[in-house]
Motif scaffolding. Structure first.
Motif, short mmCIF file in Angstrom:
data_model
loop_
_atom_site.label_atom_id
_atom_site.label_comp_id
_atom_site.label_asym_id
_atom_site.label_seq_id
_atom_site.Cartn_x
_atom_site.Cartn_y
_atom_site.Cartn_z
N ASN A 131 39.53 37.56 37.22
CA ASN A 131 39.41 39.01 37.49
C ASN A 131 39.17 39.27 38.97
OD1 ASN A 131 39.11 41.72 37.11
ND2 ASN A 131 37.07 41.60 36.19
N ARG A 132 38.33 38.46 39.59
CA ARG A 132 38.06 38.66 41.03
C ARG A 132 39.33 38.49 41.85
NH1 ARG A 132 32.54 38.77 41.80
NH2 ARG A 132 31.38 37.78 40.12
N SER A 176 41.76 41.37 41.04
CA SER A 176 41.25 42.63 41.58
C SER A 176 41.45 42.68 43.09
CB SER A 176 39.77 42.77 41.22
OG SER A 176 39.18 43.83 41.93
N ARG A 210 43.96 44.91 47.84
CA ARG A 210 44.50 44.68 49.18
C ARG A 210 46.00 44.93 49.22
NH1 ARG A 210 40.52 44.51 53.10
NH2 ARG A 210 38.65 43.78 52.05
N GLN A 260 41.68 36.70 52.65
CA GLN A 260 40.87 37.57 51.79
C GLN A 260 40.41 36.79 50.55
OE1 GLN A 260 39.67 40.43 52.44
NE2 GLN A 260 40.86 41.11 54.20
N TYR A 265 39.81 33.73 50.44
CA TYR A 265 38.77 32.81 50.90
C TYR A 265 37.41 33.47 50.95
CZ TYR A 265 38.84 28.05 52.61
OH TYR A 265 38.74 26.69 52.69
N ARG A 266 37.39 34.80 51.09
CA ARG A 266 36.11 35.51 51.15
C ARG A 266 35.39 35.50 49.82
NH1 ARG A 266 36.95 41.28 53.73
NH2 ARG A 266 34.71 41.25 53.50
N LEU A 267 36.15 35.28 48.72
CA LEU A 267 35.49 35.27 47.41
C LEU A 267 34.59 34.04 47.32
CD1 LEU A 267 38.50 36.26 45.12
CD2 LEU A 267 36.65 37.72 45.96
N ASP A 272 33.55 32.39 44.85
CA ASP A 272 33.95 31.37 43.88
C ASP A 272 35.21 30.62 44.30
OD1 ASP A 272 31.82 31.99 42.27
OD2 ASP A 272 32.93 33.41 41.03
N VAL A 273 35.83 31.00 45.40
CA VAL A 273 37.05 30.32 45.85
C VAL A 273 36.67 29.18 46.79
CG1 VAL A 273 39.15 30.57 47.20
CG2 VAL A 273 38.52 32.32 45.53
N LEU A 289 32.59 45.05 41.31
CA LEU A 289 33.30 43.82 41.70
C LEU A 289 34.09 43.98 42.99
CD1 LEU A 289 34.87 41.18 39.50
CD2 LEU A 289 36.34 42.25 41.18
N PRO A 290 34.92 45.02 43.12
CA PRO A 290 35.69 45.11 44.37
C PRO A 290 34.91 45.70 45.53
CG PRO A 290 36.32 46.88 42.91
CD PRO A 290 35.30 46.07 42.17
N LYS A 317 30.04 41.98 48.12
CA LYS A 317 30.40 40.66 48.61
C LYS A 317 30.46 39.69 47.43
CE LYS A 317 29.00 37.64 52.39
NZ LYS A 317 27.91 37.34 53.33
N HIS A 318 29.58 39.91 46.47
CA HIS A 318 29.58 39.11 45.25
C HIS A 318 28.75 39.88 44.23
CE1 HIS A 318 30.58 35.51 43.09
NE2 HIS A 318 29.32 35.21 42.83
N GLY A 364 31.53 27.22 47.53
CA GLY A 364 32.61 28.07 48.05
C GLY A 364 32.14 29.03 49.13
N PHE A 365 30.90 28.87 49.60
CA PHE A 365 30.36 29.81 50.58
C PHE A 365 29.79 29.04 51.76
CE2 PHE A 365 26.86 32.77 51.93
CZ PHE A 365 27.70 33.73 52.46
N ASP A 397 34.24 36.86 60.34
CA ASP A 397 35.07 36.90 59.14
C ASP A 397 36.52 36.62 59.53
OD1 ASP A 397 36.46 37.41 56.88
OD2 ASP A 397 35.64 39.41 56.52
N ALA A 422 39.14 36.85 58.00
CA ALA A 422 40.09 37.83 57.47
C ALA A 422 40.22 39.05 58.38
CB ALA A 422 39.67 38.26 56.06
#
Lengths: 185, 632
Positions: free
Chosen positions: A35-36, A39, A44, A81, A83-85, A87-88, B181-182, B185-186, B244-245, B366, B368
């Motif tokens: 979903n993340r 979404s 984007r 983008q 990569y910002r998640l 969980d990725v 969610l969107p 940041k988390h 992942g962070f 960032d 991005a």
């Protein structure tokens, strides 16, 4: 102010030529991660052509293969983008790398008594596999690259396609390198 | 069960704590607590120490709600802005056991979120807001979005219906996790109290690490009620649990060398400093870099305060309503060194005509953000402070004499631009009160030492242009989302975060009418915010756009308001009024003299515009400086 005349307009990111890109994302296998990703791509303004997800050899890590169209800068932006998640773990654009790409499709083709043998012959020549035979139809399983499957589908369309399902491409880079071993640490 | 509950009506505050620790508090410090210095305040201090250093014995079972409070205290949280509701009541049932957690009962969850935001922006710490499920959660959403767009560290906590009811459209159930969610940041949904210590610790770590941002934690009611023995994780465990962070903080050495070469070659360089410099607390590094290289500094809206505006290299505020001289410098620059900013459309205007002669070095934490809005020559991913500290030794010191021509032109442009957009007499047309004058007087009479919190629209631009900022984190403004109604609640949080400074909410009559319910919170919690209400009886920026871009087709630009003096009076807040330039100083001084919140009703000229103005879609060279033949 510099004396010479007006300079050319500044280039806009993302204004280049569009082509098909393949992204591989290694992600934590947590609830909601699909979903993340979905979404984010929607928000984007990226349009996903196909998306295939499964877990890897490790149960807590999943792998996604995302195909999308866009220019190189826009797709790079999509990857950043992603990569910002949180969980990725890793995102790689494998578009320009030597890869194995495979997709699987099931096609339910109309087949009557009069043309069934013709259909079966075609399937055999296309290296498809008949997985179900019924009165009036056959289900054929084909694997191959996206364009190979496109070609097969175009070929059998004349007989009539009752149903079609495709998995979307799964991709792996050739050679001994491993994206899963290289996840960010 | 014998539980001694704290008295939530008299919570301790950072002030009370600081006051007991310091022998002589500075004269400007103010208390929000009526009983400061009392035996009760001392007892609270003892309790706090006992809590933090010796652990605590609960004379009842430990439930999820306890774990949440413990985790917040472990993160150093001193105040939460919250509103109760059905499913979060288990938390309110134990809150009294944690008197060290100051609970501010806001009057609307949106106010709570903005307050947490304002607190975070002035302290650099993570702000915390809470609400219940359903409408409590959706009310937080605007504040969470505001924090996301401005990269503000925030943890928003909501209750949710018991896990067995999730998905059943239970009373006050909404998919708030899907909603946030969107725009976070988390985010997390916690259904098991055993997960709470890890989730809360991760949330704070994520909110403040790398590019800051809001994190949302949704907790089911049964998780709050569940007994648990779960232990809190160590910092190392938190980091290990988030593979992942791993934000990249140090700029790449090769890129730094490329940047140094660009700087050495540049003849007309400009530094564009943004919010990232403030997040990194890198204002000293920025000044050292600018002084060594003799490069003038321009700043974005959220970058205000990165450098003292009286510094010789401080050039000004850029963008749509920025100073003309700053935009001219950008348009003629041969090198832009952008640090912790993201080339927002309000900064660049039409990208095709933006800074046409300039190569760009872009530093941002960032990845991005780099290459997103403009293509850049030298990208550097990293923390603004670390990059500046690594870059400064790589550049040669520049003799200002070698930039004499450049500086002379900059000085000329600045004098010209300041002279053409300033109402030093205080009067706009027909002697009507000019808003820029009001802002300038507030800046002067507070000696530029206060926290100034903008709302959105004309008031925001006037504040950014005319207050005169000397210190970092003294300017608070909703830049990215542009959230009207931000000012008063955000000032509430800012005042609690920095009680040693005066806090001024600068708002228009439109934004004020969106969230003025928080006036009651200011009164109930003794939060001494001074509110400067710039009332033009209009949605001023809407009116300005309709005048200039929509051919004077005024629709919904008129905004009748109440008698604001009576309104303030109804809340028990002293109100002062100024309608002419001569009344401004007295009103400001009167408000400053009030021990507690106060409101000044400035009835300003109704049709004054903010100039210059870059029309949307146009470029930085297309500034409008006057309209209808009249100098503004």
């Amino acid at each position: 102010m510099p004396a010479h005349s007006a300079p050319p307009p500044r280039a806009l990111p993302g204004g280049g030529e569009t082509r098909r890109h393949v992204l591989v994302a290694v992600v934590l296998n947590k609830p909601g991660v699909l979903n993340r990703v979905a979404s984010l791509m929607r928000a984007r303004n990226f349009n996903i052509d196909s998306l295939a997800v499964s877990h890897t050899d490790s149960d807590d890590v999943s792998r996604m293969t995302i195909t999308l169209h866009g220019d190189d800068v826009a797709v790079e932006q999509a990857a950043k983008q992603l990569y910002r998640l949180i969980d990725v773990l890793k995102v790689q654009d494998v578009t320009s790398e030597p890869t194995i790409q495979q997709e699987l499709a099931l096609v339910k083709i109309r087949a009557t008594d009069s043309n069934r043998s013709e259909v079966l012959k075609l399937v055999e020549l296309s290296r498809g596999r008949v997985v179900d035979l019924a009165d009036g139809s056959v289900i054929v399983e084909v694997t191959g690259t996206e364009s190979e499957i496109d070609a097969f589908v175009a070929l059998v369309r004349t007989y009539g396609i009752k149903e079609l399902v495709r998995t979307g491409a799964v991709v792996m880079a050739r050679g001994s390198g491993s994206i899963e071993e290289a996840i960010k640490r | 069960m014998t539980i001694t509950k704290g008295d939530p009506a008299h919570p301790p505050s950072p002030v009370a704590r600081a006051a007991t620790e310091r022998a002589t508090p500075p004269p400007t410090r103010r208390s929000h607590v009526p009983n400061e210095g009392s035996a009760e305040a001392a007892a609270v201090e003892r309790a706090r120490k006992g809590m933090l250093h010796e652990g605590r014995e609960l004379k009842r079972t430990r439930i999820g709600a306890d774990v949440l409070c413990e985790a917040l205290l472990r993160q150093g949280v001193e105040v939460i802005f919250s509103y109760p509701g059905g499913v979060i009541l288990p938390l309110y049932d134990v809150l009294g056991d944690y008197p060290e957690l100051r609970h501010v009962l806001v009057r609307h969850e949106q106010g709570g979120a903005h307050a947490a935001d304002g607190y975070a922006r002035v302290t650099g710490r993570v702000g915390v807001c809470m609400g219940t499920s359903g409408p409590g959660a959706t009310n937080l959403v605007t504040g969470i979005g505001t924090a996301l767009l401005d990269s503000v560290p925030m943890v928003a906590i909501t209750g949710n219906v018991p896990s067995a009811l999730i998905g059943k459209d239970a009373f006050q159930e909404i998919d708030i996790n899907g909603i946030t969610l969107p725009m976070t940041k988390h985010n997390y949904l916690v259904r098991d109290a055993d997960d709470l210590p890890r989730v809360v610790a991760e949330a704070f770590h994520i909110a403040r690490t790398g590019r800051p941002g809001p994190v949302h934690i949704d907790i089911t009611k049964d998780a709050l009620q569940q007994e648990t023995r779960a232990e809190h994780p160590t910092d190392a465990e938190i980091v290990a649990g988030l593979p992942g962070f791993r934000p990249n903080l140090d700029g790449h050495g090769r890129q730094l060398k490329l940047a140094a070469a660009e700087i050495a070659a540049a003849r007309r360089p400009v530094i564009l400093a943004g919010h990232g410099v403030l997040h990194a607390e890198a204002w000293d590094d920025l000044r050292a870099f600018a002084e060594k290289t003799q490069i003038p500094v321009a700043w974005t809206l959220l970058g205000i305060g990165v450098i003292d505006e009286t510094h010789p290299l401080a050039y000004g505020y850029m963008g749509m309503h920025g100073w003309k001289h700053v935009n001219r410098a950008i348009q003629s620059a041969d090198l832009l060194i952008a640090i912790g900013m993201r080339f927002d459309d309000r900064v660049t205007g039409n990208v095709r005509t933006y800074a046409p002669y300039a190569r760009i070095v872009h530093v941002d934490i960032d990845p991005a953000e780099i290459g997103k809005n403009v293509a850049v020559e030298v990208p550097i991913v990293g923390d603004a402070g670390r990059v500046l500290r690594a870059l400064t030794p790589l550049v040669d010191p520049v003799d200002p004499a070698t930039r004499a021509d450049y500086f002379a032109q900059l000085t000329e442009w600045k004098a010209d631009s300041v002279a053409s957009s300033w109402h030093g007499s205080g009067a706009w047309r027909d002697g009507l009160l000019s808003a820029d004058y009001v802002i300038e007087r507030i800046g002067e009479l507070t000696e530029h030492e206060a926290t100034y919190v903008a709302d959105v629209g004309q008031n925001q631009m006037w504040l950014a242009r005319y207050a005169g900022f000397r210190h970092p984190n003294t300017h608070v403004s909703s830049g990215g989302l542009g959230t009207m109604g931000f000012s008063v609640p955000a000032a509430m949080g800012a005042a609690l975060g920095r009680p040693d400074r005066e806090t001024w909410a600068i708002t228009g009559d439109g934004g004020f009418q969106m969230t003025f319910q928080e006036l009651m919170t200011l009164v109930a919690d003794h939060i001494p915010v001074k509110i400067a209400l710039l009332d033009n009886k209009k949605l001023g920026m809407i009116r300005q756009w309709q005048e200039i871009i929509y051919a004077g087709n005024y629709h919904s630009a008129n905004l009748p308001g109440p008698d604001f003096a009576k309104l303030a009076d109804a809340f028990g807040i002293p109100a002062f009024r100024a309608r002419t330039p001569g009344e401004v100083d007295d009103a400001i001084r009167a408000a400053q003299a009030v021990d507690g919140p106060a409101l000044i009703w400035f009835e300003i000229a109704e049709e004054q515009n903010v100039f210059p103005m870059m029309p949307a879609g146009k470029g930085l060279s297309d500034l409008i400086e006057k309209w209808g033949g009249a100098e503004e």
